[in-house]
Design a protein around this motif. Structure first.
Motif, PDB file in Angstrom:
ATOM      1  N   GLY A 162       0.813  -1.206   0.000  1.00  0.00           N
ATOM      2  CA  GLY A 162       0.000   0.000   0.000  1.00  0.00           C
ATOM      3  C   GLY A 162       0.849   1.258   0.000  1.00  0.00           C
ATOM      4  N   ASP A 163       0.201   2.387   0.233  1.00  0.00           N
ATOM      5  CA  ASP A 163       0.909   3.665   0.310  1.00  0.00           C
ATOM      6  C   ASP A 163       1.779   3.714   1.566  1.00  0.00           C
ATOM      7  OD1 ASP A 163      -0.381   4.525  -1.997  1.00  0.00           O
ATOM      8  OD2 ASP A 163      -2.037   5.451  -0.880  1.00  0.00           O
ATOM      9  N   ASP A 164       2.775   4.579   1.548  1.00  0.00           N
ATOM     10  CA  ASP A 164       3.626   4.756   2.717  1.00  0.00           C
ATOM     11  C   ASP A 164       2.795   5.193   3.923  1.00  0.00           C
ATOM     12  OD1 ASP A 164       5.786   4.162   1.168  1.00  0.00           O
ATOM     13  OD2 ASP A 164       6.543   6.209   1.029  1.00  0.00           O
ATOM     14  N   LEU A 165       3.025   4.506   5.053  1.00  0.00           N
ATOM     15  CA  LEU A 165       2.425   4.880   6.331  1.00  0.00           C
ATOM     16  C   LEU A 165       3.548   4.960   7.358  1.00  0.00           C
ATOM     17  CD1 LEU A 165      -0.672   2.478   6.295  1.00  0.00           C
ATOM     18  CD2 LEU A 165      -0.688   4.937   5.855  1.00  0.00           C
ATOM     19  N   PRO A 166       4.361   6.017   7.299  1.00  0.00           N
ATOM     20  CA  PRO A 166       5.569   6.061   8.142  1.00  0.00           C
ATOM     21  C   PRO A 166       5.281   6.010   9.632  1.00  0.00           C
ATOM     22  CG  PRO A 166       5.145   8.197   7.094  1.00  0.00           C
ATOM     23  CD  PRO A 166       4.232   7.206   6.439  1.00  0.00           C
ATOM     24  N   ASP A 167       4.136   6.539  10.071  1.00  0.00           N
ATOM     25  CA  ASP A 167       3.823   6.506  11.496  1.00  0.00           C
ATOM     26  C   ASP A 167       3.562   5.087  11.991  1.00  0.00           C
ATOM     27  OD1 ASP A 167       4.113   9.224  11.694  1.00  0.00           O
ATOM     28  OD2 ASP A 167       1.978   9.657  11.467  1.00  0.00           O
ATOM     29  N   TYR A 168       3.283   4.181  11.050  1.00  0.00           N
ATOM     30  CA  TYR A 168       3.022   2.783  11.396  1.00  0.00           C
ATOM     31  C   TYR A 168       4.159   1.875  10.919  1.00  0.00           C
ATOM     32  CZ  TYR A 168      -1.657   4.520  12.370  1.00  0.00           C
ATOM     33  OH  TYR A 168      -2.724   5.233  12.872  1.00  0.00           O
ATOM     34  N   ASP A 169       5.283   2.481  10.523  1.00  0.00           N
ATOM     35  CA  ASP A 169       6.452   1.742  10.030  1.00  0.00           C
ATOM     36  C   ASP A 169       6.108   0.850   8.847  1.00  0.00           C
ATOM     37  OD1 ASP A 169       8.245   2.916  11.683  1.00  0.00           O
ATOM     38  OD2 ASP A 169       8.231   1.337  13.192  1.00  0.00           O
ATOM     39  N   LEU A 170       5.251   1.333   7.949  1.00  0.00           N
ATOM     40  CA  LEU A 170       4.901   0.612   6.733  1.00  0.00           C
ATOM     41  C   LEU A 170       5.285   1.473   5.531  1.00  0.00           C
ATOM     42  CD1 LEU A 170       1.366  -0.756   7.683  1.00  0.00           C
ATOM     43  CD2 LEU A 170       3.548  -1.967   7.776  1.00  0.00           C
ATOM     44  N   PHE A 171       6.145   0.901   4.663  1.00  0.00           N
ATOM     45  CA  PHE A 171       6.611   1.625   3.495  1.00  0.00           C
ATOM     46  C   PHE A 171       6.405   0.755   2.257  1.00  0.00           C
ATOM     47  CE2 PHE A 171       8.457   3.941   6.886  1.00  0.00           C
ATOM     48  CZ  PHE A 171       8.634   5.237   6.424  1.00  0.00           C
ATOM     49  N   ALA A 172       5.962   1.390   1.181  1.00  0.00           N
ATOM     50  CA  ALA A 172       5.553   0.677  -0.022  1.00  0.00           C
ATOM     51  C   ALA A 172       6.658  -0.235  -0.558  1.00  0.00           C
ATOM     52  CB  ALA A 172       5.132   1.675  -1.099  1.00  0.00           C
ATOM     53  N   ASP A 173       6.270  -1.498  -0.834  1.00  0.00           N
ATOM     54  CA  ASP A 173       7.129  -2.496  -1.483  1.00  0.00           C
ATOM     55  C   ASP A 173       8.362  -2.852  -0.666  1.00  0.00           C
ATOM     56  OD1 ASP A 173       5.408  -2.595  -3.707  1.00  0.00           O
ATOM     57  OD2 ASP A 173       6.385  -0.850  -4.597  1.00  0.00           O
ATOM     58  N   MET A 174       8.321  -2.592   0.644  1.00  0.00           N
ATOM     59  CA  MET A 174       9.437  -2.993   1.499  1.00  0.00           C
ATOM     60  C   MET A 174       9.088  -4.269   2.250  1.00  0.00           C
ATOM     61  SD  MET A 174      11.355   0.388   2.954  1.00  0.00           S
ATOM     62  CE  MET A 174      12.772  -0.665   3.257  1.00  0.00           C
ATOM     63  N   LYS A 175      10.053  -5.182   2.310  1.00  0.00           N
ATOM     64  CA  LYS A 175       9.876  -6.470   2.970  1.00  0.00           C
ATOM     65  C   LYS A 175      10.296  -6.367   4.425  1.00  0.00           C
ATOM     66  CE  LYS A 175      10.941 -11.372   2.225  1.00  0.00           C
ATOM     67  NZ  LYS A 175      11.667 -12.321   1.358  1.00  0.00           N
ATOM     68  N   SER A 176       9.608  -7.113   5.270  1.00  0.00           N
ATOM     69  CA  SER A 176       9.910  -7.050   6.696  1.00  0.00           C
ATOM     70  C   SER A 176      11.285  -7.645   6.985  1.00  0.00           C
ATOM     71  CB  SER A 176       8.839  -7.799   7.492  1.00  0.00           C
ATOM     72  OG  SER A 176       8.820  -9.170   7.138  1.00  0.00           O
ATOM     73  N   ILE A 177      11.877  -7.165   8.083  1.00  0.00           N
ATOM     74  CA  ILE A 177      13.200  -7.638   8.489  1.00  0.00           C
ATOM     75  C   ILE A 177      13.137  -8.459   9.772  1.00  0.00           C
ATOM     76  CG2 ILE A 177      14.342  -5.682   7.403  1.00  0.00           C
ATOM     77  CD1 ILE A 177      14.650  -4.536  10.299  1.00  0.00           C
ATOM     78  N   GLY A 178      11.945  -8.537  10.399  1.00  0.00           N
ATOM     79  CA  GLY A 178      11.788  -9.275  11.627  1.00  0.00           C
ATOM     80  C   GLY A 178      12.152  -8.446  12.860  1.00  0.00           C
ATOM     81  N   PRO A 179      11.800  -8.928  14.052  1.00  0.00           N
ATOM     82  CA  PRO A 179      11.031 -10.164  14.243  1.00  0.00           C
ATOM     83  C   PRO A 179       9.587 -10.014  13.780  1.00  0.00           C
ATOM     84  CG  PRO A 179      11.250  -9.009  16.326  1.00  0.00           C
ATOM     85  CD  PRO A 179      12.089  -8.247  15.329  1.00  0.00           C
ATOM     86  N   ASP A 180       9.075 -11.059  13.136  1.00  0.00           N
ATOM     87  CA  ASP A 180       7.703 -11.080  12.636  1.00  0.00           C
ATOM     88  C   ASP A 180       7.007 -12.333  13.137  1.00  0.00           C
ATOM     89  OD1 ASP A 180       8.239  -8.811  10.823  1.00  0.00           O
ATOM     90  OD2 ASP A 180       9.407 -10.279   9.688  1.00  0.00           O
ATOM     91  N   ASP A 181       5.682 -12.270  13.209  1.00  0.00           N
ATOM     92  CA  ASP A 181       4.925 -13.475  13.526  1.00  0.00           C
ATOM     93  C   ASP A 181       3.548 -13.410  12.875  1.00  0.00           C
ATOM     94  OD1 ASP A 181       3.215 -11.948  15.273  1.00  0.00           O
ATOM     95  OD2 ASP A 181       4.596 -12.278  16.925  1.00  0.00           O
ATOM     96  N   ALA A 182       2.894 -14.551  12.820  1.00  0.00           N
ATOM     97  CA  ALA A 182       1.546 -14.645  12.257  1.00  0.00           C
ATOM     98  C   ALA A 182       0.842 -15.815  12.915  1.00  0.00           C
ATOM     99  CB  ALA A 182       1.594 -14.847  10.742  1.00  0.00           C
ATOM    100  N   SER A 183      -0.427 -15.615  13.265  1.00  0.00           N
ATOM    101  CA  SER A 183      -1.193 -16.681  13.888  1.00  0.00           C
ATOM    102  C   SER A 183      -2.651 -16.585  13.461  1.00  0.00           C
ATOM    103  CB  SER A 183      -1.089 -16.603  15.416  1.00  0.00           C
ATOM    104  OG  SER A 183      -1.821 -17.647  16.023  1.00  0.00           O
ATOM    105  N   PHE A 184      -3.208 -17.693  13.018  1.00  0.00           N
ATOM    106  CA  PHE A 184      -4.618 -17.800  12.678  1.00  0.00           C
ATOM    107  C   PHE A 184      -5.265 -18.784  13.646  1.00  0.00           C
ATOM    108  CE2 PHE A 184      -2.430 -16.652   8.807  1.00  0.00           C
ATOM    109  CZ  PHE A 184      -3.264 -15.728   8.190  1.00  0.00           C
ATOM    110  N   THR A 185      -6.390 -18.410  14.192  1.00  0.00           N
ATOM    111  CA  THR A 185      -7.160 -19.297  15.060  1.00  0.00           C
ATOM    112  C   THR A 185      -8.357 -19.817  14.280  1.00  0.00           C
ATOM    113  OG1 THR A 185      -6.514 -18.064  17.030  1.00  0.00           O
ATOM    114  CG2 THR A 185      -8.436 -19.488  17.217  1.00  0.00           C
TER     115      THR A 185
END
Length: 248
Positions: A162-185
């Protein structure tokens, strides 16, 4: 030794200790009560929703002071599972454990057809699928999970589209560097071969589902898309302390 530099280095140490970042992601089950979240058969576990079934993807600033962002999205996933083992917890109650790998994504609803642009992509490598059940069946609940740790081969990665959201540390087309997690219940797992709704799924001799199944599902995850302020502060801290030693 420079007193001014010593005070400056101490200030950076405090910055190191107090920095935090990352985005927390989540969605709740039953935003659309007319469909299920997951489905599968055999070694597959995929999204059961159709393209017009919306979800509310929620994003917040690591439980910080900013407002939670809401996005109308369609959820898509493609996971595969491989049987690992079954552990008897109590008489007649087993935990069935599987290795899980695959991808998931959230697509902007666009004009309501679900054909909009991808907002967020995720990948789980060497994750886990678990389900409580009998000796030859799943019961009505399960989990999908993965996380990054220093001593784990499990990996989770996100890419924000999506569009850059710098206040949420989200930048377009950038991949995460970790630590990351994901969980589905997963809840209300059922198949037509079982006699009552939400009563589980029979397993074949390979301990994989022997019939089509569906379930409700909810999600939460942590994504660190860009280098964190804490890591930047650590680099400054290291430089400042090195400079301090050189001036002694």
């Amino acid at each position: 030794m420079s007193r001014t530099l010593t005070v400056g280095a101490a200030a950076v140490v405090l910055l190191c200790a107090g920095s935090a970042s990352g985005a927390l992601l989540s969605f709740a089950s039953d935003v659309d009560s007319g469909s299920f979240t997951f489905g599968g058969i055999g070694n597959t576990a995929t999204a059961a929703t159709d393209p017009t079934d919306p979800f509310k993807l929620l994003i917040d600033d690591d439980n910080g002071p900013l407002d939670t962002l809401e996005f109308d999205v369609n959820f898509e996933s493609s996971f595969t599972i491989a049987y690992n083992s079954s552990v008897q917890l109590f008489p007649g109650v087993f935990l069935h454990i599987y290795e899980l790998n695959g991808d998931f994504l959230f697509r902007d609803q666009g004009d309501g057809t679900g054909s909009g642009e991808v907002l967020l992509e995720g990948t789980i490598t060497n994750g886990a699928f678990t389900a409580l059940g009998g000796p030859e069946s799943w019961s009505s609940t399960g989990t999908i999970q993965g996380n990054d740790t220093n001593d784990s081969e499990s990996q989770v990665s996100y890419t924000w589209r999506g569009d850059d959201l710098p206040d949420y540390d989200l930048f377009a087309d950038m991949k995460s560097i970790g630590p990351d997690d994901a969980s589905f219940t997963l809840t209300a797992i059922f198949s037509n071969l079982m006699q009552t709704p939400a009563s589980g799924v029979p397993l074949g001799s390979d301990f994989l589902p022997a019939d089509d199944w569906e379930s409700e599902g909810s999600f939460s995850g942590q994504a660190n898309i860009i280098p964190t302020p804490a890591s930047t502060a650590l680099a400054i801290c290291a430089f400042a302390m090195t400079a301090t030693r050189r001036r002694r």
